[in-house]
Design an enzyme around this catalytic site. Structure first.
Site, PDB file in Angstrom:
ATOM      1  CG  ASN A   1     -46.786  16.328  21.515  1.00  0.00           C
ATOM      2  OD1 ASN A   1     -47.142  15.962  22.640  1.00  0.00           O
ATOM      3  ND2 ASN A   1     -47.645  16.643  20.568  1.00  0.00           N
ATOM      4  CD1 TRP A   2     -42.362  12.410  24.551  1.00  0.00           C
ATOM      5  CD2 TRP A   2     -42.689  11.380  26.513  1.00  0.00           C
ATOM      6  NE1 TRP A   2     -41.140  12.261  25.153  1.00  0.00           N
ATOM      7  CE2 TRP A   2     -41.306  11.637  26.352  1.00  0.00           C
ATOM      8  CE3 TRP A   2     -43.122  10.746  27.672  1.00  0.00           C
ATOM      9  CZ2 TRP A   2     -40.371  11.261  27.313  1.00  0.00           C
ATOM     10  CZ3 TRP A   2     -42.185  10.374  28.630  1.00  0.00           C
ATOM     11  CH2 TRP A   2     -40.820  10.626  28.455  1.00  0.00           C
ATOM     12  CE  LYS A   3     -48.688  13.546  18.597  1.00  0.00           C
ATOM     13  NZ  LYS A   3     -49.321  13.497  17.310  1.00  0.00           N
TER      14      LYS A   3
ATOM     15  CG  HIS B   1     -50.741  19.254  18.944  1.00  0.00           C
ATOM     16  ND1 HIS B   1     -51.568  18.377  18.296  1.00  0.00           N
ATOM     17  CD2 HIS B   1     -49.469  18.880  18.644  1.00  0.00           C
ATOM     18  CE1 HIS B   1     -50.817  17.494  17.630  1.00  0.00           C
ATOM     19  NE2 HIS B   1     -49.542  17.783  17.829  1.00  0.00           N
TER      20      HIS B   1
ATOM     21  CD  GLU C   1     -52.605  14.854  17.991  1.00  0.00           C
ATOM     22  OE1 GLU C   1     -52.232  14.788  19.170  1.00  0.00           O
ATOM     23  OE2 GLU C   1     -51.941  14.384  17.034  1.00  0.00           O
TER      24      GLU C   1
ATOM     25  CD  GLU D   1     -46.900  20.046  15.221  1.00  0.00           C
ATOM     26  OE1 GLU D   1     -45.981  19.241  15.374  1.00  0.00           O
ATOM     27  OE2 GLU D   1     -47.957  20.014  15.868  1.00  0.00           O
TER      28      GLU D   1
ATOM     29  N   GLY E   1     -48.604  12.378  12.201  1.00  0.00           N
ATOM     30  CA  GLY E   1     -48.902  10.979  12.485  1.00  0.00           C
ATOM     31  C   GLY E   1     -49.333  10.186  11.262  1.00  0.00           C
TER      32      GLY E   1
ATOM     33  CB  SER F   1     -44.488  12.289   9.359  1.00  0.00           C
ATOM     34  OG  SER F   1     -45.799  11.868   9.670  1.00  0.00           O
TER      35      SER F   1
ATOM     36  N   GLY G   1     -43.491  14.000  17.140  1.00  0.00           N
ATOM     37  CA  GLY G   1     -44.476  13.158  17.819  1.00  0.00           C
ATOM     38  C   GLY G   1     -43.973  11.726  17.923  1.00  0.00           C
ATOM     39  N   GLY G   2     -44.399  10.885  16.993  1.00  0.00           N
ATOM     40  CA  GLY G   2     -44.088   9.450  17.039  1.00  0.00           C
ATOM     41  C   GLY G   2     -42.615   9.133  17.274  1.00  0.00           C
TER      42      GLY G   2
HETATM   43  C1  PEP Z   1     -47.066  16.211  16.582  1.00  0.00           C
HETATM   44  O1  PEP Z   1     -48.057  15.672  17.001  1.00  0.00           O
HETATM   45  O2  PEP Z   1     -46.714  17.301  17.026  1.00  0.00           O
HETATM   46  C2  PEP Z   1     -46.302  15.511  15.527  1.00  0.00           C
HETATM   47  C3  PEP Z   1     -45.505  16.223  14.786  1.00  0.00           C
HETATM   48  O3  PEP Z   1     -46.529  14.172  15.397  1.00  0.00           O
HETATM   49  P1  PEP Z   1     -45.771  13.159  14.384  1.00  0.00           P
HETATM   50  O4  PEP Z   1     -44.306  13.492  14.450  1.00  0.00           O
HETATM   51  O5  PEP Z   1     -46.061  11.793  14.904  1.00  0.00           O
HETATM   52  O6  PEP Z   1     -46.336  13.409  13.031  1.00  0.00           O
END
Ligand code: PEP
Length: 253
Positions: free
Chosen positions: A9-11, A98, A100, A170, A176, A216, A237-238
């Site tokens: 997920n590049w956001k 998600h 967010e 999640e 993040g 993470s 994500g990251g």
């Molecule tokens: C996400 O936003 O779906 C996610 C898991 O982010 P991160 O891996 O950066 O925690």
């Protein structure tokens, strides 16, 4: 069918050029060292989707997902994108709910249920996100929070429809933040999700469900997380913004 999935997920990251470079780098690394039985999913921003689909059209291992869609079919919703539009350019999946989106855009379980319906109508895979915030975890309410999210957005589906859903657990406190649920914490709640699904739809549907962990997840912890019996992969994500890290996570199965 229960599948191993690693989704990135590049956001709201990567301009067009660097996004295309990232896809090229991932493809190249996976050409050298294939993903094997892992289904890889890339969820870049809307502006990159059509190019991503075109670049990956002959690639059987990598599919393309949107990060969101609107909960209505179409009409006067300035600035929004419908599931039908996504389907019309060949997008395979859509991330729904998600944290967010829930937090910053006040998306409700009821709206998410509508999104899930629209995605399934278009034969797209909904990657449905659920998870608790830190206070809920501390109050030991994570089971009831996750159960409510799943029940209110998914349990109106028939067993046949539910078969096409992917769930991503999640924990919001791990997204993040650099904090990760321990493999044991992930396994505990993934098993709970599977049991909840089993009560509603039976053992076969529950056993076929892919449940991804997100929060993470990185090359240094993915192996331990993915080794747990009810963790079928990750929503990343990251670490999905770096080709080497993302591909290392894919190979950690
Ligand atoms: C996400 O936003 O779906 C996610 C898991 O982010 P991160 O891996 O950066 O925690």
């Amino acid at each position: 069918m229960r599948r191993k999935i690693v989704a990135g997920n590049w956001k709201m990251n990567k301009d067009f050029e660097s996004g295309i470079d990232l896809i090229e780098d991932i493809v190249e690394l996976l050409d050298e060292n294939p993903a094997g039985e892992v289904n890889v999913v890339l969820a870049p921003p809307y502006t990159h989707l059509q190019s991503a689909v075109e670049m990956l059209i002959d690639n059987k291992d990598i599919s393309v997902s949107a990060q969101n869609c609107h909960h209505e079919k179409g009409g006067a919703y300035t600035g929004e994108i419908s599931v039908e539009m996504l389907n019309s350019i060949g997008v395979d999946a859509v991330i729904i709910g998600h944290s967010e989106r829930r937090e910053y855009f006040a998306e409700t379980n009821e709206q998410l249920a509508k999104k899930v319906n629209l995605a399934l109508e278009q034969e797209m895979i909904p990657i449905f996100c659920c998870g608790e915030v830190l206070d809920e975890r501390k109050a030991n309410k994570h089971f009831e929070v996750v159960e409510k999210q799943i029940k209110e957005s998914l349990f109106h589906l028939s067993a046949e429809q539910f078969d096409n859903v992917v769930i991503a657990y999640e924990p919001v406190w791990a997204i993040g933040t650099g904090e990760t649920a321990s493999p044991e914490q992930a396994q505990e709640i993934h098993a709970f999700i599977r049991t909840t699904v089993e009560k509603q739809y039976g053992a076969e549907v529950a056993n076929d469900l892919s449940i991804l962990y997100g929060g993470s997840c990185k090359p240094s912890n993915s192996k331990e997380l993915f080794a747990k019996p009810d963790v079928d992969g990750g929503l990343i994500g990251g670490a999905a913004l770096n080709a080497q890290d993302f591909v290392a996570i894919i190979h950690s199965f």
